[in-house]
Design a protein around this motif. Structure first.
Motif, short mmCIF file in Angstrom:
data_model
loop_
_atom_site.label_atom_id
_atom_site.label_comp_id
_atom_site.label_asym_id
_atom_site.label_seq_id
_atom_site.Cartn_x
_atom_site.Cartn_y
_atom_site.Cartn_z
N PRO A 71 -6.68 -27.71 -11.60
CA PRO A 71 -6.86 -27.04 -12.89
C PRO A 71 -7.37 -28.05 -13.92
O PRO A 71 -7.13 -29.26 -13.78
CB PRO A 71 -5.45 -26.58 -13.24
N ALA A 72 -8.11 -27.57 -14.92
CA ALA A 72 -8.66 -28.50 -15.91
C ALA A 72 -9.03 -27.76 -17.19
O ALA A 72 -9.32 -26.56 -17.18
CB ALA A 72 -9.91 -29.20 -15.36
N ILE A 73 -8.99 -28.49 -18.28
CA ILE A 73 -9.72 -28.12 -19.49
C ILE A 73 -11.02 -28.92 -19.39
O ILE A 73 -11.01 -30.14 -19.54
CB ILE A 73 -8.95 -28.47 -20.77
N ASP A 74 -12.13 -28.26 -19.10
CA ASP A 74 -13.37 -28.98 -18.80
C ASP A 74 -13.89 -29.75 -20.00
O ASP A 74 -14.26 -30.92 -19.87
CB ASP A 74 -14.45 -28.00 -18.33
N PHE A 75 -13.97 -29.09 -21.14
CA PHE A 75 -14.51 -29.74 -22.33
C PHE A 75 -14.11 -28.94 -23.56
O PHE A 75 -13.67 -27.78 -23.46
CB PHE A 75 -16.03 -29.86 -22.26
#
Length: 453
Positions: A111-115
């Protein structure tokens, strides 16, 4: 592939050869982005669906808005002309990536907060407006300027034909374009920064993004014929560092790099069909090392876009073919390439359908072919080849494309499920890199929630 998400940025092999100024600017290393900006909706009083077909693909109205310098009015909002955007995602690749997909990420199922991006733009003075973006890349852990386009434009009536004349000051070749068939705004709009991608791309596919400044005069005649001719020059190293856009030793343009874009777009009823060409010629000094001359890179592209935009149903197709001719006078002398002359071709095709600008599906195909070069591609390919190909499928849901909730009517959200399937990666299908990796291992499921507010 990304950039916008996903035309592939120049890969590690290009960086080692210093063929371009950078593999891709630090701001776009994680994903390729194309943007639907709520501040423009507030300025014009229009919903996102007026300017975008399934956002961020532009409609004819969206293209006119951009060509007229982002200056159309009609809205009643007193909110300052700023907006924000972010993407939350989940990435699964068919094979694990030993050591982690990126620093601080696991080998798989990330999982990520891309930008996170901030925008400033719209009308500044009569006939003068801008689109400006700064981004924090949460995967690459960098912050700096992103795509920027400052315009002056004025419409004239010449012999009964509307003629828009303008000029753009910008930082990325093709960022000025109003069709979604060229690299800066081409499909895929988003892609994972936590998955393997092809090692090669042409220079115009992000290799100069945010590293340069260009001045591009243009004319749009009778809503039919478009012509743009400009020139780009590398920014200074200290300025690039200050802007957060200098990912490594620069390979500056020797002099200026000319850029061109010509297109024709007839329209009938809900249909429009664009056919055009674009390109760039640059002399690059690899790594800024003097005394060896320069590499000469020429990219020539042809493209087409068809749109059918009705009240409920919409359909669009975009395609581009870019051919690159490389003469590595300097890189070969420095030992960065095996060949003095190489070539590369990049082909992208995609088709999208949207129902009521709410539910959509897209299918894309990409192919990269080029010369074998041991010094340029050998670290990524046991066959010293840049050749890659594959398919991208995507399903989208956009609940607010006709207007957001009452508490923030300019909110827009796209929920998407994207799958990338490789038929070939870096010259092979099985053990393409000599250490046991297969092209199928890079197949990627990418789930995302894209918020613009």
């Amino acid at each position: 592939m990304p950039a916008s998400s996903c035309l592939p940025a120049c890969g590690p092999a290009h960086e080692r050869a210093a063929v371009s100024l950078a593999i891709i600017a630090s701001l776009t290393a994680a994903v390729t982005r194309a943007d639907a900006v709520p501040l423009f909706a507030r300025q014009t009083g229009q919903t996102c669906a007026a300017c975008h077909n399934g956002f961020p693909e532009l409609t004819p109205y969206g293209r006119l808005f951009k060509l007229n310098g982002y200056t159309f009015g009609g809205g009643q909002s007193n909110i300052p002309p700023i907006s924000a955007m972010t993407v939350a995602s989940f990435t699964h690749t068919q094979a694990n990536q030993p050591g982690g997909a990126a620093p601080d990420f696991g080998a798989n199922n990330n999982p990520a907060i891309d930008f996170i991006s901030m925008f400033y733009g719209g009308v500044i003075l009569p006939n003068f407006g801008m689109f400006g973006q700064i981004t924090y890349d949460n995967i690459g852990k960098s912050f700096g300027w992103d795509n920027t386009d400052i315009r002056y434009a004025q419409a004239f009536n010449i012999g009964g034909h509307e003629t828009i004349v303008g000029v753009s000051l910008n930082n990325n070749p093709t960022v000025t374009d109003v069709w979604n068939s060229t690299p800066a705004w081409g499909y895929p709009w988003l892609s994972s920064g936590l998955a393997p991608t092809p090692a090669a791309a042409t220079l115009i596919e992000g290799g100069l993004a945010q590293q340069v400044v260009g001045v591009d005069p243009y004319v749009y005649w009778d809503r039919l014929v478009y012509a743009e001719f400009g020139a780009y020059r590398t920014l200074g190293t200290q300025l690039l560092n200050n802007l957060g856009a200098n990912p490594g030793p620069p390979s500056p343009i020797n002099g200026v790099a000319p850029y061109w874009r010509v297109a024709i777009e007839p329209k009938w009823g809900p249909n429009s069909w664009e056919v055009g060409t674009f390109g760039l010629r640059a002399a690059l000094v690899p790594g800024g090392v003097s005394g060896y001359g320069a590499d000469h890179i020429t990219d020539v592209g042809v493209d087409t876009q068809y749109q059918y935009l009705a009240d409920i149903n919409s359909f669009s197709v975009q395609a581009s073919l870019i051919t690159e001719s490389d003469r590595f006078d300097a890189s070969q002398a420095l030992g960065n390439t095996s060949n003095k002359n190489d070539h590369l071709t990049s082909l992208h095709i995609k088709a999208s359908y949207y129902y009521d600008q709410t539910y959509g599906g897209t299918l894309g195909w990409f192919r990269i072919d080029g010369s074998g070069d041991a010094a340029l591609y050998g670290a990524d390919s046991i066959s010293n080849s840049p050749n890659s190909s594959g398919f991208i499928g995507e399903l989208d849901y956009m609940p607010f494309n006709h207007g957001g909730p009452s508490w923030w009517p300019w909110l827009n959200v796209k929920f998407g499920a994207q799958y990338t399937y490789y038929t070939r990666l870096n010259g092979g299908t099985n053990n393409y890199d000599g250490v046991g990796d297969n092209a199928s291992g890079a197949n990627t499921l990418y789930l995302f929630a894209w918020l613009a507010f």
